[in-house]
Design a protein around this motif. Sequence first.
Motif, short mmCIF file in Angstrom:
data_model
loop_
_atom_site.label_atom_id
_atom_site.label_comp_id
_atom_site.label_asym_id
_atom_site.label_seq_id
_atom_site.Cartn_x
_atom_site.Cartn_y
_atom_site.Cartn_z
N GLU A 289 -0.76 -5.39 -9.26
CA GLU A 289 0.55 -5.69 -8.73
C GLU A 289 1.63 -5.62 -9.81
N GLN A 290 1.29 -6.04 -11.02
CA GLN A 290 2.25 -5.97 -12.12
C GLN A 290 2.67 -4.53 -12.39
N LYS A 291 1.71 -3.63 -12.44
CA LYS A 291 2.01 -2.22 -12.70
C LYS A 291 2.73 -1.58 -11.52
N ALA A 292 2.38 -2.00 -10.31
CA ALA A 292 3.07 -1.48 -9.13
C ALA A 292 4.56 -1.78 -9.20
N LEU A 293 4.89 -2.99 -9.62
CA LEU A 293 6.29 -3.39 -9.75
C LEU A 293 6.95 -2.66 -10.93
N GLU A 294 6.22 -2.49 -12.02
CA GLU A 294 6.75 -1.79 -13.19
C GLU A 294 7.16 -0.36 -12.85
N PHE A 295 6.34 0.33 -12.06
CA PHE A 295 6.59 1.73 -11.75
C PHE A 295 7.51 1.93 -10.54
N LEU A 296 8.04 0.85 -10.01
CA LEU A 296 8.98 0.94 -8.91
C LEU A 296 10.33 1.43 -9.45
N ALA B 40 -14.92 1.80 -1.80
CA ALA B 40 -13.73 2.58 -2.16
C ALA B 40 -12.76 2.61 -0.99
N ASN B 41 -11.50 2.33 -1.25
CA ASN B 41 -10.49 2.41 -0.19
C ASN B 41 -9.10 2.60 -0.78
N VAL B 42 -8.26 3.27 -0.01
CA VAL B 42 -6.85 3.44 -0.36
C VAL B 42 -6.03 2.94 0.82
N ARG B 43 -5.07 2.07 0.54
CA ARG B 43 -4.24 1.45 1.57
C ARG B 43 -2.86 2.10 1.52
N TYR B 44 -2.44 2.64 2.66
CA TYR B 44 -1.20 3.42 2.70
C TYR B 44 -0.32 2.96 3.86
N THR B 45 0.88 2.51 3.53
CA THR B 45 1.80 1.95 4.52
C THR B 45 2.60 3.05 5.21
N VAL B 46 2.65 2.97 6.55
CA VAL B 46 3.47 3.88 7.34
C VAL B 46 4.32 3.06 8.30
N GLU B 47 4.97 3.69 9.24
CA GLU B 47 6.00 3.06 10.06
C GLU B 47 5.60 1.71 10.65
N ASN B 48 4.52 1.66 11.39
CA ASN B 48 4.10 0.41 12.03
C ASN B 48 2.68 0.00 11.68
N ASP B 49 2.05 0.70 10.74
CA ASP B 49 0.65 0.45 10.42
C ASP B 49 0.40 0.57 8.92
N TRP B 50 -0.77 0.06 8.52
CA TRP B 50 -1.37 0.48 7.27
C TRP B 50 -2.45 1.50 7.62
N LEU B 51 -2.50 2.60 6.90
CA LEU B 51 -3.59 3.54 7.06
C LEU B 51 -4.64 3.20 6.01
N ALA C 138 -10.67 0.25 -8.60
CA ALA C 138 -10.06 -0.61 -7.59
C ALA C 138 -8.66 -1.08 -8.01
N GLU C 139 -8.49 -1.39 -9.29
CA GLU C 139 -7.19 -1.83 -9.77
C GLU C 139 -6.15 -0.72 -9.65
N THR C 140 -6.56 0.50 -9.96
CA THR C 140 -5.67 1.65 -9.83
C THR C 140 -5.12 1.76 -8.42
N TRP C 141 -6.02 1.60 -7.43
CA TRP C 141 -5.60 1.84 -6.05
C TRP C 141 -4.89 0.65 -5.44
N ARG C 142 -5.06 -0.54 -6.01
CA ARG C 142 -4.20 -1.66 -5.62
C ARG C 142 -2.78 -1.40 -6.14
N ARG C 143 -2.70 -0.88 -7.36
CA ARG C 143 -1.40 -0.53 -7.95
C ARG C 143 -0.70 0.54 -7.11
N VAL C 144 -1.43 1.57 -6.74
CA VAL C 144 -0.86 2.67 -5.97
C VAL C 144 -0.42 2.20 -4.59
N GLY C 145 -1.31 1.48 -3.89
CA GLY C 145 -0.98 1.03 -2.54
C GLY C 145 0.21 0.08 -2.52
#
Length: 359
Positions: A17-24, A270-281, A334-341
């Motif tokens: 989460e820290q890196k996700a905010l940093e790269f925003l 393994a999973n990638v969480r991706y936000t769209v209009e009304n859902d998470w993919l 897993a940390e990478t993909w929490r950051r990305v998602g």
Amino acid sequence: MFDSKYYVPILKWKRGEQKALEFLSDQHKERLTPLIEIVPIPYDYANDRPQKAIDDHLKDIGNQLSTSWGKEKPIFLDLYWLDDSERLKDDRHPLEFIRSEASQKGINLIPVTGTTRSDDYNEAVKEAYIQDKLGVCIRLEDEDFLDIDSALEDLLEQLCVKPEQVDLVIDFKYTSPSDERKNILSMVSVINSIANINVWRNLILCCSAFPENMSGLPNDIITPIPRTEWITWKALVNTKKIRRMPVFGDYCIGSPGYVEMDPRIMNMTANVRYTVENDWLIAKGKSIKKHGGEQYYALCQGLTRHPQYCGHAFSWADQVIFDCAKRKCGPGNAETWRRVGTNHHLSFVVEQLSSFPVI
């Protein structure tokens, strides 16, 4: 005061989460204020004790906040998950220490409290308010909804603050997608029960429908999960009976609770969480222990082919997904993909709110 298109995400303060905010992008940071939850000290399951002392757990907090946020405008800070008895070696309260470390880096913090916090915690919040003059954030949940005015009156008196200096968070925690109508009615009822609702500096509504775990989701396909908090907030906009429209808040791509598992028995998928209009993919693979991390290449390929993929230029995270799909980078962990998602989610919600026709 935040406008109706502002955003308050709740972030558990871990490296992803820290890196996700940093790269925003700075443009997106201007449209949100994160509510940061300091996570508990990690547990040493092999030796049945905490891994470290509170001093070590918090020692780099100033640098973390500066690197990840780096803005003059304040952020909310909540020690909700720390044990009330925690004190540093010099007997300072953790809130006092974090404020000091953040201040040295030019980071301003608004402390978050609630009706279940200890007297010592609230004394530290009061001292922060007196010294920093940034106000206070009060977070109401569950049992507070039965008699909000009484709960708020007692807390305001203890903290010596006025409603005009308070950001009020109504936190419904987990909200089930199957209870959408009941959720709306409950939220309207709670908000309308607050006396002098327009006096508070900000009114923020937070909740999440993201599941605590994804064990029930199928493997090797992309599954949508409804973003009930967003769907509900949109419905509230059109509710004429609500006395004040709250600012939108959520828990990003995570659930409201905090679960720490013994890494010796943990079997991550393994999973990638991706936000769209009304859902998470949810692009979900198989066990990482059995099938390895290279699964992420295929998961990202599936997302880039999805009709709701935003394109590689949308955010830092979308570029990473694109590069992984093309095998231009490693598969990460897993940390990478929490950051990305998380980074994609923050970017997406800011854009979503900016284009929403809120009156």
